[in-house]
Design a protein around this motif. Structure first.
Motif, PDB file in Angstrom:
ATOM      1  N   TYR A 239      33.727  43.131  38.151  1.00 43.67           N
ATOM      2  CA  TYR A 239      33.418  41.311  38.601  1.00 43.67           C
ATOM      3  C   TYR A 239      31.894  40.810  39.298  1.00 43.67           C
ATOM      4  O   TYR A 239      31.269  40.373  40.396  1.00 43.67           O
ATOM      5  CB  TYR A 239      34.249  39.690  38.755  1.00 43.67           C
ATOM      6  CG  TYR A 239      35.961  40.412  37.439  1.00 43.67           C
ATOM      7  CD1 TYR A 239      34.803  40.292  36.688  1.00 43.67           C
ATOM      8  CD2 TYR A 239      36.573  40.213  38.186  1.00 43.67           C
ATOM      9  CE1 TYR A 239      36.138  40.445  35.665  1.00 43.67           C
ATOM     10  CE2 TYR A 239      37.694  40.994  37.080  1.00 43.67           C
ATOM     11  CZ  TYR A 239      37.035  40.549  35.857  1.00 43.67           C
ATOM     12  OH  TYR A 239      38.529  40.965  35.023  1.00 43.67           O
ATOM     13  N   SER A 241      28.256  40.075  40.205  1.00 40.04           N
ATOM     14  CA  SER A 241      27.320  38.978  40.178  1.00 40.04           C
ATOM     15  C   SER A 241      26.480  39.206  38.989  1.00 40.04           C
ATOM     16  O   SER A 241      25.885  39.428  38.041  1.00 40.04           O
ATOM     17  CB  SER A 241      26.862  38.564  41.179  1.00 40.04           C
ATOM     18  OG  SER A 241      25.625  39.203  41.814  1.00 40.04           O
ATOM     19  N   ILE A 244      27.151  40.125  35.030  1.00 45.01           N
ATOM     20  CA  ILE A 244      27.982  38.748  34.483  1.00 45.01           C
ATOM     21  C   ILE A 244      27.333  38.792  33.154  1.00 45.01           C
ATOM     22  O   ILE A 244      25.841  37.907  34.122  1.00 45.01           O
ATOM     23  CB  ILE A 244      28.786  37.489  35.147  1.00 45.01           C
ATOM     24  CG1 ILE A 244      29.994  38.437  35.917  1.00 45.01           C
ATOM     25  CG2 ILE A 244      28.516  36.733  34.831  1.00 45.01           C
ATOM     26  CD1 ILE A 244      30.606  37.540  36.740  1.00 45.01           C
ATOM     27  N   ALA A 246      27.910  36.203  31.090  1.00 41.36           N
ATOM     28  CA  ALA A 246      28.061  34.679  30.716  1.00 41.36           C
ATOM     29  C   ALA A 246      29.865  34.304  31.406  1.00 41.36           C
ATOM     30  O   ALA A 246      30.392  35.213  32.267  1.00 41.36           O
ATOM     31  CB  ALA A 246      28.284  34.579  28.934  1.00 41.36           C
ATOM     32  N   SER A 247      29.777  33.036  31.378  1.00 42.60           N
ATOM     33  CA  SER A 247      31.313  32.569  31.751  1.00 42.60           C
ATOM     34  C   SER A 247      31.152  31.165  31.694  1.00 42.60           C
ATOM     35  O   SER A 247      30.642  29.905  31.477  1.00 42.60           O
ATOM     36  CB  SER A 247      30.811  32.742  33.526  1.00 42.60           C
ATOM     37  OG  SER A 247      29.899  31.948  34.353  1.00 42.60           O
ATOM     38  N   GLY A 248      32.201  30.369  32.284  1.00 36.32           N
ATOM     39  CA  GLY A 248      32.702  29.718  31.918  1.00 36.32           C
ATOM     40  C   GLY A 248      33.984  28.711  32.124  1.00 36.32           C
ATOM     41  O   GLY A 248      35.275  29.737  32.724  1.00 36.32           O
ATOM     42  N   GLY A 249      34.452  27.178  32.169  1.00 36.29           N
ATOM     43  CA  GLY A 249      35.338  26.947  32.337  1.00 36.29           C
ATOM     44  C   GLY A 249      36.456  26.260  32.293  1.00 36.29           C
ATOM     45  O   GLY A 249      38.003  26.199  32.744  1.00 36.29           O
TER      46      GLY A 249
END
Length: 251
Positions: A239, A241, A244, A246-249
């Protein structure tokens, strides 16, 4: 002494790994890694049935001594270990024992180590402790778990307790591993090497206790192992930076 084929195998492993490490800084095609991986894929032929005694010697420089049933010292130590195994099972079956409410069998192993250590230390003429690493540190993880010394003869015995469920004694799943490292190596003596296996019943939902049915003391001088090729990484490695996309919550 190693035979010629084994020497060649071990030399090949050493050279391949060294070359692979050097190749990490080189962008050139056909690197040593490209040669290493096909060689590892051939593990069925070259990396199975390796005598564990040779692995120990090549890793540590220490000899694995066979158990000698005619040797009075070996007899005395084996008898002491046997008595400690019997008493350990009695202790860990007694009401209110230390493992009664432990759910995972993997968390039970350390209690067997502690009990065997205490009982063997109480045996006249013996001393038992957790073996130190090359750095002089106590490390509970890794092989072996216990070091016994016969005080009169100075003969050393390593003991590694294992727990297994009824019906899995002949299983082909991995139940033993040895990781060769210089700093955390715990084999520092020419010694007899033992596994002591404790068999247990499956733990039912209606019972809060573990039931152990038998134990076996195994001489590892003829034990054979295999090398599993595995490339590893941590979450820290994955992981990053910059990697990465894309990311989401989950909203």
């Amino acid at each position: 002494m190693l035979n010629t084929a084994r020497v060649g195998l071990l030399a090949s492993i050493t050279l391949m790994l060294a070359a692979a490490a050097m190749a990490q800084s080189s962008p050139a095609p056909n690197t040593a890694v490209d040669q290493l991986i096909p060689w590892l894929l051939n593990e069925d032929q070259q990396l199975r049935g390796v005598p564990f005694s040779e692995v120990i010697f090549d890793t540590t420089g220490k000899k694995m001594l066979p158990f000698d049933a005619s040797n009075p010292v070996d007899q005395r130590v084996a008898k002491a270990i046997s008595s400690a195994c019997d008493e350990t099972m009695k202790r860990l079956h007694a009401p209110g024992n230390a493992i009664e409410h432990i759910d995972r069998i993997n968390e039970v192993s350390s209690h067997f180590e502690d009990s065997l250590r205490d009982l063997l230390n109480a045996t006249p003429g013996l001393r038992c402790d957790f073996p130190l690493t090359n750095e002089g540190k106590t490390q509970r993880s890794g092989y072996p778990d216990l070091r016994i010394i016969d005080l009169e003869s100075k003969r050393v015995f390593y003991v590694d307790p294992k727990l297994y469920v009824i019906g899995s004694r002949d299983s082909s799943f991995r139940t033993f591993y040895f990781e060769p490292k210089k700093t955390t190596n715990k084999v520092r003596d020419d010694a007899v090497h033992f596994i002591v296996g404790f068999e247990h019943e499956p733990r039912g939902e209606s019972s809060s206790s573990w039931k152990f049915t038998r134990w076996e003391l195994v001489d590892l001088s003829q034990f054979k192992v295999k090398l599993k090729a595995e490339f590893q990484a941590s979450n820290h490695d994955m992981y990053r930076s910059e990697a990465i996309v894309a990311s989401g919550g989950g909203d």
